[in-house]
Each structure stands twice: as C-alpha cells, then as structure tokens.
Design a protein around this motif. Structure first.
Motif, PDB file in Angstrom:
ATOM      1  N   VAL B  30      -3.661  -4.147 -15.596  1.00 27.17           N
ATOM      2  CA  VAL B  30      -2.872  -3.911 -14.386  1.00 27.17           C
ATOM      3  C   VAL B  30      -1.926  -2.740 -14.638  1.00 27.17           C
ATOM      4  O   VAL B  30      -1.115  -2.784 -15.564  1.00 27.17           O
ATOM      5  CB  VAL B  30      -2.025  -5.146 -13.999  1.00 27.17           C
ATOM      6  CG1 VAL B  30      -1.197  -4.844 -12.759  1.00 27.17           C
ATOM      7  CG2 VAL B  30      -2.912  -6.357 -13.779  1.00 27.17           C
ATOM      8  N   THR B  31      -2.061  -1.693 -13.850  1.00 28.56           N
ATOM      9  CA  THR B  31      -1.067  -0.632 -13.926  1.00 28.56           C
ATOM     10  C   THR B  31      -0.360  -0.548 -12.581  1.00 28.56           C
ATOM     11  O   THR B  31      -0.885  -1.002 -11.570  1.00 28.56           O
ATOM     12  CB  THR B  31      -1.682   0.735 -14.275  1.00 28.56           C
ATOM     13  OG1 THR B  31      -2.630   1.087 -13.274  1.00 28.56           O
ATOM     14  CG2 THR B  31      -2.369   0.712 -15.628  1.00 28.56           C
ATOM     15  N   GLY B  32       0.827   0.011 -12.618  1.00 27.93           N
ATOM     16  CA  GLY B  32       1.602   0.145 -11.383  1.00 27.93           C
ATOM     17  C   GLY B  32       2.033   1.581 -11.224  1.00 27.93           C
ATOM     18  O   GLY B  32       1.712   2.450 -12.050  1.00 27.93           O
ATOM     19  N   GLU B  33       2.727   1.815 -10.146  1.00 25.26           N
ATOM     20  CA  GLU B  33       3.146   3.186  -9.893  1.00 25.26           C
ATOM     21  C   GLU B  33       4.617   3.175  -9.503  1.00 25.26           C
ATOM     22  O   GLU B  33       5.056   2.318  -8.739  1.00 25.26           O
ATOM     23  CB  GLU B  33       2.304   3.737  -8.749  1.00 25.26           C
ATOM     24  CG  GLU B  33       2.443   5.220  -8.548  1.00 25.26           C
ATOM     25  CD  GLU B  33       1.306   5.729  -7.687  1.00 25.26           C
ATOM     26  OE1 GLU B  33       0.188   5.888  -8.197  1.00 25.26           O
ATOM     27  OE2 GLU B  33       1.545   5.962  -6.503  1.00 25.26           O
ATOM     28  N   VAL B  34       5.353   4.125 -10.055  1.00 28.10           N
ATOM     29  CA  VAL B  34       6.749   4.264  -9.683  1.00 28.10           C
ATOM     30  C   VAL B  34       6.911   5.630  -9.049  1.00 28.10           C
ATOM     31  O   VAL B  34       6.485   6.642  -9.600  1.00 28.10           O
ATOM     32  CB  VAL B  34       7.664   4.085 -10.922  1.00 28.10           C
ATOM     33  CG1 VAL B  34       9.017   4.717 -10.700  1.00 28.10           C
ATOM     34  CG2 VAL B  34       7.816   2.607 -11.259  1.00 28.10           C
ATOM     35  N   VAL B 293     -15.567  -2.804 -12.934  1.00 25.61           N
ATOM     36  CA  VAL B 293     -14.137  -2.665 -12.644  1.00 25.61           C
ATOM     37  C   VAL B 293     -13.351  -3.300 -13.781  1.00 25.61           C
ATOM     38  O   VAL B 293     -13.577  -4.461 -14.119  1.00 25.61           O
ATOM     39  CB  VAL B 293     -13.775  -3.308 -11.289  1.00 25.61           C
ATOM     40  CG1 VAL B 293     -12.271  -3.386 -11.108  1.00 25.61           C
ATOM     41  CG2 VAL B 293     -14.402  -2.514 -10.146  1.00 25.61           C
ATOM     42  N   ASN B 294     -12.433  -2.543 -14.381  1.00 19.36           N
ATOM     43  CA  ASN B 294     -11.699  -3.029 -15.549  1.00 19.36           C
ATOM     44  C   ASN B 294     -10.252  -3.401 -15.249  1.00 19.36           C
ATOM     45  O   ASN B 294      -9.504  -3.740 -16.157  1.00 19.36           O
ATOM     46  CB  ASN B 294     -11.709  -1.958 -16.644  1.00 19.36           C
ATOM     47  CG  ASN B 294     -13.116  -1.526 -16.999  1.00 19.36           C
ATOM     48  OD1 ASN B 294     -13.600  -0.509 -16.519  1.00 19.36           O
ATOM     49  ND2 ASN B 294     -13.791  -2.325 -17.804  1.00 19.36           N
ATOM     50  N   GLY B 295      -9.855  -3.251 -14.001  1.00 20.57           N
ATOM     51  CA  GLY B 295      -8.479  -3.603 -13.688  1.00 20.57           C
ATOM     52  C   GLY B 295      -8.062  -3.020 -12.358  1.00 20.57           C
ATOM     53  O   GLY B 295      -8.894  -2.503 -11.604  1.00 20.57           O
ATOM     54  N   VAL B 296      -6.758  -3.137 -12.085  1.00 23.27           N
ATOM     55  CA  VAL B 296      -6.247  -2.585 -10.827  1.00 23.27           C
ATOM     56  C   VAL B 296      -5.047  -1.680 -11.091  1.00 23.27           C
ATOM     57  O   VAL B 296      -4.332  -1.834 -12.083  1.00 23.27           O
ATOM     58  CB  VAL B 296      -5.807  -3.700  -9.839  1.00 23.27           C
ATOM     59  CG1 VAL B 296      -7.017  -4.358  -9.211  1.00 23.27           C
ATOM     60  CG2 VAL B 296      -4.909  -4.713 -10.505  1.00 23.27           C
ATOM     61  N   HIS B 297      -4.886  -0.741 -10.175  1.00 22.48           N
ATOM     62  CA  HIS B 297      -3.741   0.148 -10.227  1.00 22.48           C
ATOM     63  C   HIS B 297      -2.998  -0.039  -8.905  1.00 22.48           C
ATOM     64  O   HIS B 297      -3.515   0.319  -7.843  1.00 22.48           O
ATOM     65  CB  HIS B 297      -4.217   1.595 -10.393  1.00 22.48           C
ATOM     66  CG  HIS B 297      -3.115   2.589 -10.239  1.00 22.48           C
ATOM     67  ND1 HIS B 297      -1.991   2.562 -11.028  1.00 22.48           N
ATOM     68  CD2 HIS B 297      -2.947   3.626  -9.384  1.00 22.48           C
ATOM     69  CE1 HIS B 297      -1.188   3.543 -10.658  1.00 22.48           C
ATOM     70  NE2 HIS B 297      -1.736   4.195  -9.657  1.00 22.48           N
ATOM     71  N   ILE B 298      -1.809  -0.650  -8.979  1.00 19.68           N
ATOM     72  CA  ILE B 298      -1.095  -1.000  -7.746  1.00 19.68           C
ATOM     73  C   ILE B 298      -0.029   0.051  -7.444  1.00 19.68           C
ATOM     74  O   ILE B 298       0.856   0.311  -8.251  1.00 19.68           O
ATOM     75  CB  ILE B 298      -0.432  -2.394  -7.855  1.00 19.68           C
ATOM     76  CG1 ILE B 298      -1.479  -3.416  -8.347  1.00 19.68           C
ATOM     77  CG2 ILE B 298       0.153  -2.818  -6.519  1.00 19.68           C
ATOM     78  CD1 ILE B 298      -0.883  -4.765  -8.710  1.00 19.68           C
ATOM     79  N   MET B 299      -0.170   0.641  -6.267  1.00 23.03           N
ATOM     80  CA  MET B 299       0.768   1.695  -5.875  1.00 23.03           C
ATOM     81  C   MET B 299       1.696   1.146  -4.809  1.00 23.03           C
ATOM     82  O   MET B 299       1.262   0.840  -3.700  1.00 23.03           O
ATOM     83  CB  MET B 299      -0.023   2.895  -5.332  1.00 23.03           C
ATOM     84  CG  MET B 299      -0.975   3.488  -6.365  1.00 23.03           C
ATOM     85  SD  MET B 299      -2.197   4.642  -5.655  1.00 23.03           S
ATOM     86  CE  MET B 299      -3.632   3.590  -5.481  1.00 23.03           C
ATOM     87  N   GLY B 300       2.960   1.011  -5.163  1.00 25.91           N
ATOM     88  CA  GLY B 300       3.917   0.437  -4.226  1.00 25.91           C
ATOM     89  C   GLY B 300       4.289   1.384  -3.101  1.00 25.91           C
ATOM     90  O   GLY B 300       4.621   0.952  -2.006  1.00 25.91           O
ATOM     91  N   VAL B 301       4.197   2.675  -3.351  1.00 24.81           N
ATOM     92  CA  VAL B 301       4.585   3.718  -2.379  1.00 24.81           C
ATOM     93  C   VAL B 301       5.925   3.367  -1.707  1.00 24.81           C
ATOM     94  O   VAL B 301       5.990   3.106  -0.504  1.00 24.81           O
ATOM     95  CB  VAL B 301       3.497   3.951  -1.302  1.00 24.81           C
ATOM     96  CG1 VAL B 301       3.665   5.326  -0.673  1.00 24.81           C
ATOM     97  CG2 VAL B 301       2.100   3.832  -1.873  1.00 24.81           C
ATOM     98  N   GLY B 302       6.977   3.379  -2.503  1.00 23.84           N
ATOM     99  CA  GLY B 302       8.304   3.097  -1.962  1.00 23.84           C
ATOM    100  C   GLY B 302       8.572   1.611  -1.776  1.00 23.84           C
ATOM    101  O   GLY B 302       9.626   1.213  -1.283  1.00 23.84           O
ATOM    102  N   TRP B 303       7.625   0.788  -2.123  1.00 22.25           N
ATOM    103  CA  TRP B 303       7.798  -0.670  -2.011  1.00 22.25           C
ATOM    104  C   TRP B 303       7.427  -1.270  -3.364  1.00 22.25           C
ATOM    105  O   TRP B 303       6.503  -2.057  -3.486  1.00 22.25           O
ATOM    106  CB  TRP B 303       6.900  -1.194  -0.882  1.00 22.25           C
ATOM    107  CG  TRP B 303       7.065  -2.649  -0.563  1.00 22.25           C
ATOM    108  CD1 TRP B 303       8.126  -3.461  -0.835  1.00 22.25           C
ATOM    109  CD2 TRP B 303       6.092  -3.474   0.116  1.00 22.25           C
ATOM    110  NE1 TRP B 303       7.878  -4.738  -0.372  1.00 22.25           N
ATOM    111  CE2 TRP B 303       6.643  -4.779   0.228  1.00 22.25           C
ATOM    112  CE3 TRP B 303       4.822  -3.245   0.646  1.00 22.25           C
ATOM    113  CZ2 TRP B 303       5.962  -5.826   0.832  1.00 22.25           C
ATOM    114  CZ3 TRP B 303       4.155  -4.297   1.248  1.00 22.25           C
ATOM    115  CH2 TRP B 303       4.722  -5.578   1.351  1.00 22.25           C
TER     116      TRP B 303
END
Ligand code: SF4
Ligand code: SF4
Lengths: 221, 321
Positions: B30-34, B293-303
């Motif tokens: 799981v990766t995220g985005e800031v 698919v090896n995972g997800v990349h979650i982009m909050g886009v300001g959230w």
C-alpha cells in the motif's frame, strides 16, 4: 490543400503602437504564403491602407511581390522599380513572414521595417482560413520512421516515445479538438506493417540541432 | 530503512528500499500520496506524512501536477524521510531538461531518497500557468534511461561521477489510454529503460485494467493500482473533464448523487464522502483479485484523511514491518 508558413495578423493596437512616430508608410505583401494566410494579399494591403489612413497615416503605396517575398530577385526588382516611393517613406510595414521583414531590413537598412504579422508555424491549409501545424524544423527529421507523420510538431509534448497517458479515443489530452498524433502514427504504421519502428525505445534527441541561430553551408558540386 | 547491499553484479539490485523488499516478499503493498504545499510551509509535509504514514509502506510526493507550482518533490521527499516514512519522489519530464534531471538525481540520492518515479507530466494548458514554456527535453522513458545510466557511475557525457547513486526506479501507466497495444509496449519500454515498479492512473471501472494486465503478463514488473476516493459528484465530473486519462463511469457518479439526495450540509457531505470511500474500498477488493496486481497506490488529492479509512476498511492495516 496548400502548404506554407502560417501567419496571423497582429492586433490593430500593436500595429499602431509600432508605427506611432511614423507618418508615411509603404506596405509589403506577396501572393505566396502571405496571401494564402489572408494577411498580405492585395485585399489585406487595401484593408491595412484604409485602417492606417483612418488613423492619420499616409500610405504611399504597396510593394507586392508576385510569387513570394522569399524570391529575393523579385523583391529587389519591385523595390528598384519603386525607389521614389521607398525614399519618401518613413517606415515599412511588412505583411509577410519574419524572414521577409528581415529581408527588407537588410535590403533597406536606412529605414525601419515592422512586422504586421506573427509568424506561427509551417503548416497546411485544408480549407481557407484553417491552418494546422506540420513541422517545427527540429533539425533532424524522423518522418521516415513514423509513416510520414511528425511527432515533434504535432504531439503537444513533442514526445518521441509516445503516446502519453492522456491519449484517449484518438484525441490529445490538451484539448478536445486536437488529434493525438501518436494514435495517427500508430494507425499508419500498423497499415504499413512497420509497428516495429515504434516498439523500440527512441533515444534522446539532439535538441541542439533545433536551436538557432542555425547556418548551413552546402558544398558546391 | 535503506540497506545497501554491496558486491552484486547487477547495478540496479544494489539498492534495497522498503517498497522493493515488500514487493519481493510478496506482500500486498500500500502506498499513499501526499500533496506538496502550495507554498513554503514544510511543516505541512510533515503533518500530512504523519497522518498517513502508519497506513502506507511508502509515500509519493507529486511533482507540480497539472503544472500548478507546489513545493519541489525533492524537498518534500526529504521531509517525508524526516517524518519517519519512505518517500517515492515523482519527477516529470515537463519541467526539467537532462541537466536538471542529472543534478536533481544526485541531490535526491544524497538526501537519502531512493524510490524515484518518472512521468511525462500533464500539459500546462490544463493548469494555472498555461503560458509556461514546457521543457520535454526528454520523455519519461528517456528520463528513466538516464537515471539508470547514472547508476553505472558516469554521467551522460561519460564523465566519471563523484559518488555513484542507486535507485529503485518506477513509472506509470494508464490502462484507459489509447491505443492500448501501444501503451502495453510502453510498459515494456519503461521496464527496459529501468523501471521495476508501476503505478497506474486512478482506476474505477476495472475491466480495462484486467485486460491491460493480461497484456503485460510476463513483463516481470510490480504493479500498484491507483485509487482516488471521490469526494462527490462534482469532483468526479471535474476529474473526467480536467484530469488527463481519467474515466469515471456514470454509474459511480449516480451513486454519489444518490447518497447525498435529500440531505443537507454536514450530513450530506459525510454521506457522499462515505459513498466515495465505499467505492474506493470496492475497487480495492476487485483489483486484489486481478492477477499481476501487487498492491494499491491511494491518492488522497487534498483528502489525505481518507487514506487511513480506506486502508483500515479493506483489512490492509496494520502494515507489515
Ligand atoms: S521531424 Fe522535425 S524536421 Fe521532420 S517534420 Fe517533424 S519537426 Fe519537421
Ligand atoms: S495525447 Fe498524444 S499528442 Fe497529446 S501530448 Fe499525449 S502523446 Fe502527445
């Protein structure tokens, strides 16, 4: 279909501002690219004369070159035949491409020559008043690899390993009216059975070839 | 966090990041985005990182998305490290020529940044600085190649480097983009240029992704599916219109509208957002089942607050050590 240097007339405010301190003007135009782009044909020279006269200028006459101002001999002949008018003029207004304006500067350095148009790109005219870009003179043509469709001037990002992720339904991400050129290249190479050309990685381009000032000296044979 | 293994033949296996080792262990990553601050306040990077770091294995820092200037991705990546998380630094080809790519790649390595993700970059006409002169000296594939070249110890001119960097290189793909065959080849090109992991554009309808994944089967790359939780029907419509390469099906927009209908104010907001989170969770459950698919990349886009919710709600918390 016609092919040409595509130009657009500058705004009337811009033209008045550059001619601000000059009264007697000679207009330059030609029957080549300038006429085809509707910026420097006889009709546009007449419109310009009316416009400038309305603002208190005196238009002494036209230098109109049949063919194109790029024909240096024809341009010189027209100038020589109208020397009296040229000598009386305060300034020249060139309704042709940037090369034409600079040609006049070099031929008649005693007086100032001003551009009435913005030179935009090398392109085609599928119908009157409509122009599309086709070449940005990148210095190293790749058309032999792309089925004769230019990615440098026609991809909004000039990509060599396109298309980008914004290409959808054949259109470019930049705006809904522009085709994605990489889709066009793909379709064409598929037809020609030459998709291998774009399956491999294209190396970095030598952009130094695309920057000016550029000069070429061809060897005499 | 960063272990350097020496004496391995393949240069690019020299670097070990948490991201890479989790992929190799077969974890569902799981990766995220800031989002970088739209200004000079670096504390915001630290705060936003703290909000999500226990829920992500690595944190992406975006690079002037849509040509709207934000704090440099290199600087923000440094603060992500400071906040105790592992950054994935994004680099777009839109704003850098090859000289700046080299220069920033040295700097990023010096600061401890190892995961680098290359992208073409959105056209500036879509953002707030449309008059910009875009660079595109290189495209994303050539930029990847450049990064890998530096790992060999010389610069593009062939001059020896004072300190050889090592990176774990990534790239992106968009399964919705056309023509699909060409985009599948581009994944292969990117892999050959040095990319070992991929993040996708935000996925809603999963059928295109499924088809795309079949296309890249055998490419031996790691794939993170992009997820953007929808805040409401307006945001969804805006994204369909303004974000290149996004396709949100009408059906999802209708679900968001329905969730909020008859409600007002804070109540409406929370109902609609709840539905957005629900869609994101369903998408994650669906992509988990897609081979490759090896995972997800979650982009909050300001959230950014949505990231912990989604990760907890899909049983992906706690994250592996
Ligand atoms: S590749 Fe270069 S020279 Fe050839 S058409 Fe395109 S811009 Fe012109
Ligand atoms: S959509 Fe196509 S033409 Fe437009 S920038 Fe991307 S690759 Fe170039």
């Amino acid at each position: 279909m016609s092919y040409m240097i595509v130009m657009d007339l500058k705004s009337s405010e811009d033209i008045l501002e550059m001619l601000d301190s000059f009264e007697k003007i000679v207009l330059f135009g030609d029957s080549g690219c300038a006429q085809m782009c509707d910026v420097g044909g006889i009709l546009q020279l007449e419109d310009m004369e009316d416009f400038l006269t309305g603002y208190g200028k005196k238009v002494l006459g036209y230098i109109f070159v049949e063919g194109g101002m790029c024909d240096a001999n024809a341009l010189k002949q027209e100038i020589d035949a109208n020397m009296e008018m040229i000598e009386e003029a305060d300034a020249f207004l060139i309704q042709a491409c940037g090369v034409a304006t600079q040609a006049v500067v070099e031929l008649l350095p005693e007086k100032e020559a001003f551009p009435a148009v913005d030179s935009k790109f090398l392109g085609v005219m599928p119908e009157r008043y409509h122009h599309d870009e086709r070449c940005s003179m990148c210095g190293e043509c790749v058309l032999h690899l792309t089925g004769g469709i230019c990615p440098i001037s026609r991809c909004a990002k000039g990509l060599l390993n396109g298309p980008c992720g914004g290409s959808m339904d054949g259109m470019c991400e930049r705006d809904p009216d522009t085709e994605c050129v990489w889709q066009l290249i793909y379709d064409r190479l598929k037809k020609l059975d030459k998709l291998d050309n774009i399956k491999r990685i294209w190396e970095m381009k030598d952009w130094s070839l695309a920057r000016g000032p550029r000069s070429i000296v061809h060897e005499e044979t | 966090m960063i272990v350097l293994l020496v004496n391995l033949e393949e240069n690019r296996t020299l670097v070990e990041t948490r991201l890479k080792s989790l992929f190799e262990r077969g974890e569902f990553v799981v990766t995220g985005e800031v989002g970088p601050p739209h200004g000079a306040n670096h504390q915001l990077v630290i705060e936003r990182t703290r909000l999500v770091k226990d829920y992500c294995d690595a944190i992406n820092i975006t690079d002037n998305v849509r040509g709207i200037p934000t704090m440099s991705s290199m600087t923000c990546s440094y603060y992500v490290l400071e906040a105790g998380a592992e950054p994935v630094m994004q680099m777009s080809a839109r704003d850098r020529n090859r000289i700046l790519f080299e220069s920033e790649l040295y700097g990023a390595y010096a600061m401890g940044i190892r995961n680098i993700l290359f992208m073409t970059g959105d056209h500036t006409l879509l953002g707030s600085h449309p008059q910009t002169k875009m660079v595109y000296d290189l495209d994303s594939i050539q930029a990847l190649g450049l990064a890998r070249h530096l790992m060999g110890g010389t610069d593009l001119a062939g001059d020896k480097l004072e300190g050889t960097p090592n990176y774990y290189l990534g790239a992106t793909f968009n399964p919705y983009a056309d023509p699909m065959e060409m985009h599948v080849w581009r994944v292969e090109k990117k892999r050959d240029a040095g990319a070992q992991f991929f993040q996708t554009q935000a996925i809603y309808d999963t059928s295109r992704l499924e088809e795309f994944m079949k296309g890249i089967r055998g490419y031996k790359v790691k794939v993170l599916t992009g997820i953007i939780p929808l805040k409401g029907p307006k945001m969804a419509a805006f994204m369909n219109r303004q974000i290149p390469g996004i396709k949100i099906p009408e059906e999802f927009i209708e679900r968001l509208e329905k969730a909020g209908s008859g409600l007002k104010g804070a109540e409406k907001r929370s109902a609609v957002r709840g539905e957005g989170l629900q869609i994101a969770k369903e998408t994650i459950e669906a992509v988990k089942k897609i081979p490759g698919v090896n995972g997800v990349h979650i982009m909050g886009v300001g959230w950014e607050e949505s990231i912990p919710e989604i990760v907890k709600g899909t049983g992906l918390h706690p994250r592996p050590k």
